[in-house]
Design an enzyme around this catalytic site. Structure first.
Site, mmCIF file in Angstrom:
data_model
loop_
_atom_site.group_PDB
_atom_site.id
_atom_site.type_symbol
_atom_site.label_atom_id
_atom_site.label_comp_id
_atom_site.label_asym_id
_atom_site.label_seq_id
_atom_site.Cartn_x
_atom_site.Cartn_y
_atom_site.Cartn_z
ATOM 1 N N HIS A 1 26.929 6.948 -10.896
ATOM 2 C CA HIS A 1 25.990 6.917 -12.023
ATOM 3 C C HIS A 1 26.072 5.591 -12.795
ATOM 4 O O HIS A 1 25.083 4.879 -12.943
ATOM 5 C CB HIS A 1 26.337 8.046 -13.016
ATOM 6 C CG HIS A 1 26.279 9.433 -12.472
ATOM 7 N ND1 HIS A 1 25.114 10.091 -12.171
ATOM 8 C CD2 HIS A 1 27.281 10.319 -12.202
ATOM 9 C CE1 HIS A 1 25.387 11.311 -11.740
ATOM 10 N NE2 HIS A 1 26.689 11.481 -11.748
HETATM 11 O O1 RIB Z 1 26.036 12.568 -16.126
HETATM 12 C C1 RIB Z 1 26.796 11.517 -15.605
HETATM 13 C C2 RIB Z 1 27.430 10.727 -16.699
HETATM 14 O O2 RIB Z 1 28.352 11.533 -17.427
HETATM 15 C C3 RIB Z 1 28.261 9.544 -16.176
HETATM 16 O O3 RIB Z 1 28.240 8.513 -17.118
HETATM 17 C C4 RIB Z 1 29.634 10.120 -16.084
HETATM 18 O O4 RIB Z 1 30.648 9.119 -16.168
HETATM 19 C C5 RIB Z 1 29.661 10.985 -17.313
HETATM 20 O O5 RIB Z 1 29.940 10.148 -18.423
#
Ligand code: RIB
Ligand code: CA
Length: 309
Positions: A239
């Site tokens: 992500h």
């Molecule tokens: O939903 C994914 C996000 O939430 C990413 O940034 C992960 O590291 C958590 O922070």
């Protein structure tokens, strides 16, 4: 072209750790500061993890400011089920070799922005509590921020509730303030980050690039295990590195300009990013929302940056 000055706001978290490494390894970025927020784990843990990652790769010159221990208005929700008790379980890495800054996240951010000769890009990849707090305290510095490339939200399904992605779910009020800030925003939501899944092939490619790649692959092996258990597939999305890549190579991300509002009232859909894809609400567009990712180019860019560490 001179490297872009950036500040990373993180809640490490495995994918945050890879985002920090990517930013440090990319000649196209100049990481001016890292700020930490509670999210994947409590603030002491996310701060320790950020310091450990920067120590591991020898970037102890980057100031680290600890920020919000909890959301603006809500109790903290963490994600040990995904990232483990430490927030970054998996391969053991050494303790930090430098201390957190004596200034907190908001002051570290303000100093880095004021000292920069050119506007700074903010890359928040955790709950947006620090960013909202910074904007409340330093509205006069908004003009010195070139863009906010955030990991958060989703045009469709959430990953924490059916409606909400984790970062926005944890602090929806902060996210609403950031989307309403008037700053140029790139939203790297689940629609694009789910195209950055690190499957066995990608993890084996990482193992082949040396020591840092081995560590990253080890982190992602752990992340894959928890992702498999919770979500039923073992290619954990990178992500947060997508939000870094969107600054490094904007062409990697296909975006569409639209209005994004954050649901803060409903218990059922709290934290939903309501994306006006077809422009039917009449609300003015306020974000470039990621709708597509060049997956192959993303992984090439990631590995190229990690090889330089
Ligand atoms: O939903 C994914 C996000 O939430 C990413 O940034 C992960 O590291 C958590 O922070
Ligand atoms: Ca994160």
């Amino acid at each position: 072209m001179s490297p872009k000055p950036v500040i990373l706001d993180v809640d490490p978290g495995h994918d945050d750790a890879v985002a920090i490494m990517m930013a440090c390894g990319s000649p196209g970025l100049d990481l001016r500061a890292v700020t930490t927020v509670a999210g994947n784990a409590t603030l002491p843990k996310t701060t320790r993890n950020a310091l450990r990652i920067l120590s591991l790769i020898g970037h102890t010159d980057v100031p680290v400011g600890a920020g919000a221990p909890e959301p603006l208005e809500r109790p903290l929700r963490t994600a040990e089920d995904i990232h483990g008790e430490s927030g970054m379980d998996g391969p053991e890495i050494p303790e930090p070799t430098f201390e957190v800054n004596k200034l907190d996240a908001v002051e570290v951010m303000a100093d880095a922005i004021q000292e920069s000769s050119e506007p700074v890009t903010l890359i928040p990849v955790g709950p947006l509590t620090n960013i909202a707090t910074f904007l409340r305290k330093y509205p006069d510095l908004k003009g010195r921020i070139s863009r906010v490339s955030l990991m958060g939200g989703s045009m469709g399904l959430g990953n924490t509730t059916p409606a909400a992605e984790f970062n926005v779910y944890v602090d929806p009020e902060a996210a609403r303030e950031v989307f309403r800030s008037g700053l140029p925003i790139t939203m790297c939501g689940l629609d694009v980050t789910h195209q950055a899944g690190a499957g066995r092939t990608e993890r084996d490619r990482l193992r082949g690039i040396g020591e840092v790649g081995e560590v990253v692959a080890g982190f992602l092996d752990f992340f894959a295990g928890t992702y498999e258990r919770v979500f039923g597939f073992d290619a954990p999305p990178l992500h947060d590195p997508v939000a870094v890549a969107a600054v490094l190579e904007p062409g990697l991300l296909k975006t569409r300009r639209m209005n994004v509002e954050v649901e803060c009232e409903s218990d059922l859909t709290r934290g939903e990013t309501v994306c006006d894809f077809h422009g039917v609400t009449g609300r003015p567009p306020n974000a470039e929302v990621g709708v597509g990712l060049d997956r192959e180019a993303f992984f090439d860019l990631l590995l190229d940056s990690l090889k330089r560490l």
